[in-house]
Motif scaffolding. Structure first.
Motif, PDB file in Angstrom:
ATOM      1  N   GLY A 256      40.298  45.521  42.945  1.00  0.00           N
ATOM      2  CA  GLY A 256      41.024  44.865  41.848  1.00  0.00           C
ATOM      3  C   GLY A 256      42.368  44.360  42.356  1.00  0.00           C
TER       4      GLY A 256
ATOM      5  N   SER B 135      46.030  52.108  46.064  1.00  0.00           N
ATOM      6  CA  SER B 135      45.555  52.374  44.702  1.00  0.00           C
ATOM      7  C   SER B 135      46.743  52.815  43.872  1.00  0.00           C
ATOM      8  CB  SER B 135      44.481  53.467  44.718  1.00  0.00           C
ATOM      9  OG  SER B 135      44.153  53.836  43.398  1.00  0.00           O
TER      10      SER B 135
ATOM     11  N   SER C  93      46.820  53.940  40.763  1.00  0.00           N
ATOM     12  CA  SER C  93      46.545  55.223  40.104  1.00  0.00           C
ATOM     13  C   SER C  93      46.288  56.311  41.132  1.00  0.00           C
ATOM     14  CB  SER C  93      45.313  55.082  39.212  1.00  0.00           C
ATOM     15  OG  SER C  93      44.199  54.719  40.008  1.00  0.00           O
TER      16      SER C  93
ATOM     17  N   GLY D 236      48.717  46.410  38.356  1.00  0.00           N
ATOM     18  CA  GLY D 236      47.900  46.106  39.537  1.00  0.00           C
ATOM     19  C   GLY D 236      47.769  44.615  39.788  1.00  0.00           C
TER      20      GLY D 236
ATOM     21  N   GLU E  59      41.892  39.402  33.070  1.00  0.00           N
ATOM     22  CA  GLU E  59      42.225  40.779  32.695  1.00  0.00           C
ATOM     23  C   GLU E  59      43.441  40.792  31.759  1.00  0.00           C
ATOM     24  OE1 GLU E  59      41.485  44.765  35.193  1.00  0.00           O
ATOM     25  OE2 GLU E  59      43.373  43.825  35.703  1.00  0.00           O
TER      26      GLU E  59
ATOM     27  N   GLN F 237      44.751  47.021  30.124  1.00  0.00           N
ATOM     28  CA  GLN F 237      43.374  46.666  30.458  1.00  0.00           C
ATOM     29  C   GLN F 237      42.399  47.591  29.748  1.00  0.00           C
ATOM     30  OE1 GLN F 237      45.543  46.530  33.331  1.00  0.00           O
ATOM     31  NE2 GLN F 237      45.849  48.735  33.205  1.00  0.00           N
TER      32      GLN F 237
ATOM     33  N   VAL G  56      38.761  47.892  30.976  1.00  0.00           N
ATOM     34  CA  VAL G  56      38.525  48.706  32.161  1.00  0.00           C
ATOM     35  C   VAL G  56      38.529  50.171  31.775  1.00  0.00           C
ATOM     36  CG1 VAL G  56      39.381  49.288  34.437  1.00  0.00           C
ATOM     37  CG2 VAL G  56      39.572  46.968  33.601  1.00  0.00           C
TER      38      VAL G  56
HETATM   39  O1  LIG Z   1      45.142  50.255  42.058  1.00  0.00           O
HETATM   40  P1  LIG Z   1      44.152  51.093  41.338  1.00  0.00           P
HETATM   41  O2  LIG Z   1      44.779  52.125  40.469  1.00  0.00           O
HETATM   42  O3  LIG Z   1      43.143  51.692  42.285  1.00  0.00           O
HETATM   43  O4  LIG Z   1      43.374  50.147  40.343  1.00  0.00           O
HETATM   44  C1  LIG Z   1      42.553  49.115  40.777  1.00  0.00           C
HETATM   45  C2  LIG Z   1      42.156  48.279  39.581  1.00  0.00           C
HETATM   46  O5  LIG Z   1      41.587  49.182  38.626  1.00  0.00           O
HETATM   47  C3  LIG Z   1      41.219  48.637  37.390  1.00  0.00           C
HETATM   48  O6  LIG Z   1      40.143  47.799  37.553  1.00  0.00           O
HETATM   49  C4  LIG Z   1      42.360  47.889  36.746  1.00  0.00           C
HETATM   50  O7  LIG Z   1      41.927  47.249  35.608  1.00  0.00           O
HETATM   51  C5  LIG Z   1      42.937  46.866  37.687  1.00  0.00           C
HETATM   52  O8  LIG Z   1      44.020  46.222  37.093  1.00  0.00           O
HETATM   53  C6  LIG Z   1      43.357  47.568  38.938  1.00  0.00           C
HETATM   54  O9  LIG Z   1      43.902  46.634  39.797  1.00  0.00           O
END
Ligand SMILES: O=P(O)(O)OC[C@H]1O[C@H](O)[C@H](O)[C@@H](O)[C@@H]1O
Length: 613
Positions: A205, A258, A260, A319, A404, A520, A523
């Motif tokens: 993403g 990432s 998160s 993100g 998104e 989002q 998601v």
């Molecule tokens: O960067 P991360 O926390 O791994 O997330 C990766 C992706 O996860 C989801 O799909 C979110 O909707 C995206 O906006 C994000 O970029």
């Protein structure tokens, strides 16, 4: 290992890449015959139209029922075809940013003066919202967070001195670290090369699309470190990337990104790469870099395992707008791309798109065009046609940024609006020979008309203008509206500006249609569903284990498994879980085969007595 704090206390030392080493694209002036000065009428701001948003919603609701075309002032007639009138429209509306060498031509969008006048006060509200966002408002109410990607390129704007220091010190760390990797001061422990030669970027993403776009657009032919990406969980795809590295795995810097820190796809990619390192007898930690929020699972893993470096992602950067944070800047710097120029380009565009003069604000003009052409309800698709190979991935990048951000079920007041703008596109010329017949001729259904958002890039006669202008004219002749964005060169500065232009257009458009561009929920729903599948898988395993521990073993039909899981409504998912387990040799098929679900009787290869109690 350099800790987050020690990394972020070093001073900048990456020298800007000399212009000569950047991809050379010296261009002709894009608009032969274009007047040197354009006069845009200065309009006084009207008082805020407090009812504007609710009006928009009613219009949007009506429009979605009728298939669109009920935007205020929008005539139900074809586009202007008189060449002289079109020329005047072109000259009147052409936007130019002199320092950036960027042009925006909206003359082939048929909005009327009346529409423009009616939208102006609503834009003033959107500008207010944007101003609040830049000052640190909780612009993402769902997640209770600020939205601060604009601060990344102008740290003077941050609402607190702490954030300013955070941004500046992180940028310094990125430059210093990249410099030390590129120069060989930081070496891979077990490589004969004596310095890092490759980057393996693991992320998905927003943690992949920005860096991929930037690499494709700007990496020199022979970058100091070559980059490749793992942005899926396909084991064969990951094996392919690792196999292609061969012995260069020993001189590969693995950047795991990432926000998160817990995204399963990224975690799987990391585990696979770590396995490859183990099998090659290499110490992953000495070659691993994490880009993530402090104290996330990834951050803790990297800290405990003693990875080479960790860089922060900030809570207040989403993100899909993170490419100007460590996410995009670190890989770019390692490829020899001048990241300070990227930031300058974005900052210049941010400044231009703060203008409250709608005619003189390129992002507002874009948002206006999107609103007009898609009736404010996304009734048409947006096709991005770049005429430069190096911008191939821009449509993919914009897919996440636009879809998104804008694709939302509910508006900020909780009304169901089902908003969205569909984005696709490949390359201008390729599409000319593939999808343009459809774009020019077909409506598909009423909601599938076309906005062709042509990105035309002229390069010293190397691009055949006939083709580019031919596409624009052919589309227009069939009442397909298009916008043209032109940059004179594809450089770090212009790429930074392009990204900033679309980020702001998305923010303004979202504000016009009263939705939250920065969360989002779709998601989240997907992640929740994935969690439910995982829970069901545990129940299936427990049921199969119990039957497999019986003497004799009791093979079960899918119906029996579903009944014992108390989930008869989930039988299809149970079938897929079992088929997956069978493919991985965890479940054994006693009768039938996976292709004929009704015939299956299944049990586990091993009974786990401990799991019974
Ligand atoms: O960067 P991360 O926390 O791994 O997330 C990766 C992706 O996860 C989801 O799909 C979110 O909707 C995206 O906006 C994000 O970029």
């Amino acid at each position: 290992m350099a800790s987050l704090s020690s990394l972020c206390s070093s001073s900048p030392s990456l020298k800007p890449k000399p212009a000569a080493s950047l991809p050379k694209t010296v261009l002709n002036p894009p608009f032969p015959g274009k007047p040197t000065s354009l006069s845009f009428p200065i309009r006084s701001s009207k008082p805020l139209d407090v009812a504007a948003h609710s009006v928009a919603r009613e219009i949007a609701a009506d429009s979605s029922k009728s298939g669109g075309n009920s935007v205020p002032g929008k005539p139900k007639k074809g586009l202007e075809k008189d060449p002289q009138a079109l020329w005047r429209r072109y000259v009147d509306w052409l936007y130019q940013h002199k320092d950036l060498g960027l042009y925006l031509d909206v003359s082939r969008i048929g909005f009327t003066d009346e529409f423009f006048r009616e939208m102006e006060p609503r834009f003033q509200q959107s500008f207010d919202a944007m101003e609040g966002l830049e000052k640190g408002a909780i612009a993402n109410p769902d997640e209770g967070r600020m939205v601060g990607h604009y601060w990344l390129r102008n740290s003077e704007l941050t609402p607190t001195p702490f954030l300013k220091t955070q941004i500046e010190s992180t940028l310094d760390c990125i430059c210093t670290f990249a410099d030390e990797i590129v120069s060989g001061k930081i070496k891979p422990p077990a490589s004969e090369a004596g310095r890092f030669t490759q980057i393996m970027a693991v992320g998905i993403g927003g943690s992949a699309l920005g860096p991929q776009f930037v690499a494709e657009a700007l990496a020199p032919d022979n970058p100091p470190l070559k980059i490749r990406f793992i942005d899926n969980t396909d084991p064969a795809g990951i094996d392919h990337q690792v196999a292609q590295l061969g012995s260069e795995l020993a001189s590969t810097l693995v950047i795991v990104t990432s926000k998160s820190g817990g995204t399963p796809e990224t975690r799987n990619g990391l585990l696979e790469v770590q396995k490859a390192f183990r099998e090659a007898g290499l110490d992953f930690a000495k070659q691993g870099v994490a880009i993530t929020q402090e104290n996330s699972l990834l951050d803790n893993t990297a800290r405990i395992e003693g990875w080479l470096a960790r860089f922060p992602m900030f809570d207040w950067v989403g993100g899909r707008t993170s490419v100007m944070s460590a996410v995009g800047l670190l890989p770019a710097a390692l490829q020899g791309i001048d990241i300070r120029e990227m930031l300058t380009g974005a900052a210049l565009m941010d400044e231009a798109t703060r203008s409250r003069d709608l005619r003189n604000n390129p992002a507002a003009l874009l948002a206006l065009c999107w609103y007009w052409a898609s009736d404010g309800v996304g009734s048409k698709d947006m096709v991005v046609l770049p005429y430069k190979d190096s911008l191939l991935l821009f449509s993919r990048y914009l897919q996440q940024l636009v879809m998104e951000s804008i694709g939302k079920e509910f508006d900020l007041d909780g009304n169901r609006v089902n908003q969205g703008l569909t984005v696709y596109g490949n390359k201008g010329s390729t599409d000319q020979h593939a999808s343009n017949t459809h774009l020019r001729n077909s409506y598909g259904c009423v909601r599938w008309k076309l906005i062709a958002n042509c990105l035309d890039f002229y390069e010293d006669g190397k691009i055949d203008l006939k083709l580019l202008q031919g596409t624009r004219s052919a589309l227009y002749a069939n009442d397909r509206e298009s916008v043209s964005v032109t940059v004179q060169e594809v450089t770090p500065r212009s790429v930074g500006a392009l990204i900033a232009l679309y980020e702001r257009a998305v923010g303004l458009y979202a504000s016009l249609v009263n939705i939250n561009a920065y969360h989002q929920p779709g998601v989240e729903a997907g992640k929740k569903a994935a969690g439910e599948v995982l829970a069901l898988q545990k129940r299936v395993l427990a049921v199969l284990n119990e039957a497999s521990c019986k003497d004799p073993v009791e093979p079960l039909t899918l119906e029996e498994v579903a009944d014992r899981c108390h989930a008869p409504e989930d039988i299809e998912m149970i079938y897929k879980i079992i088929a997956h387990m069978a493919a991985n040799d965890r479940a054994l098929i006693a009768d039938g085969h996976c292709g004929s679900p009704r015939s299956i009787k299944v049990y586990l290869g091993e009974c786990n007595v401990d799991a019974l109690y």
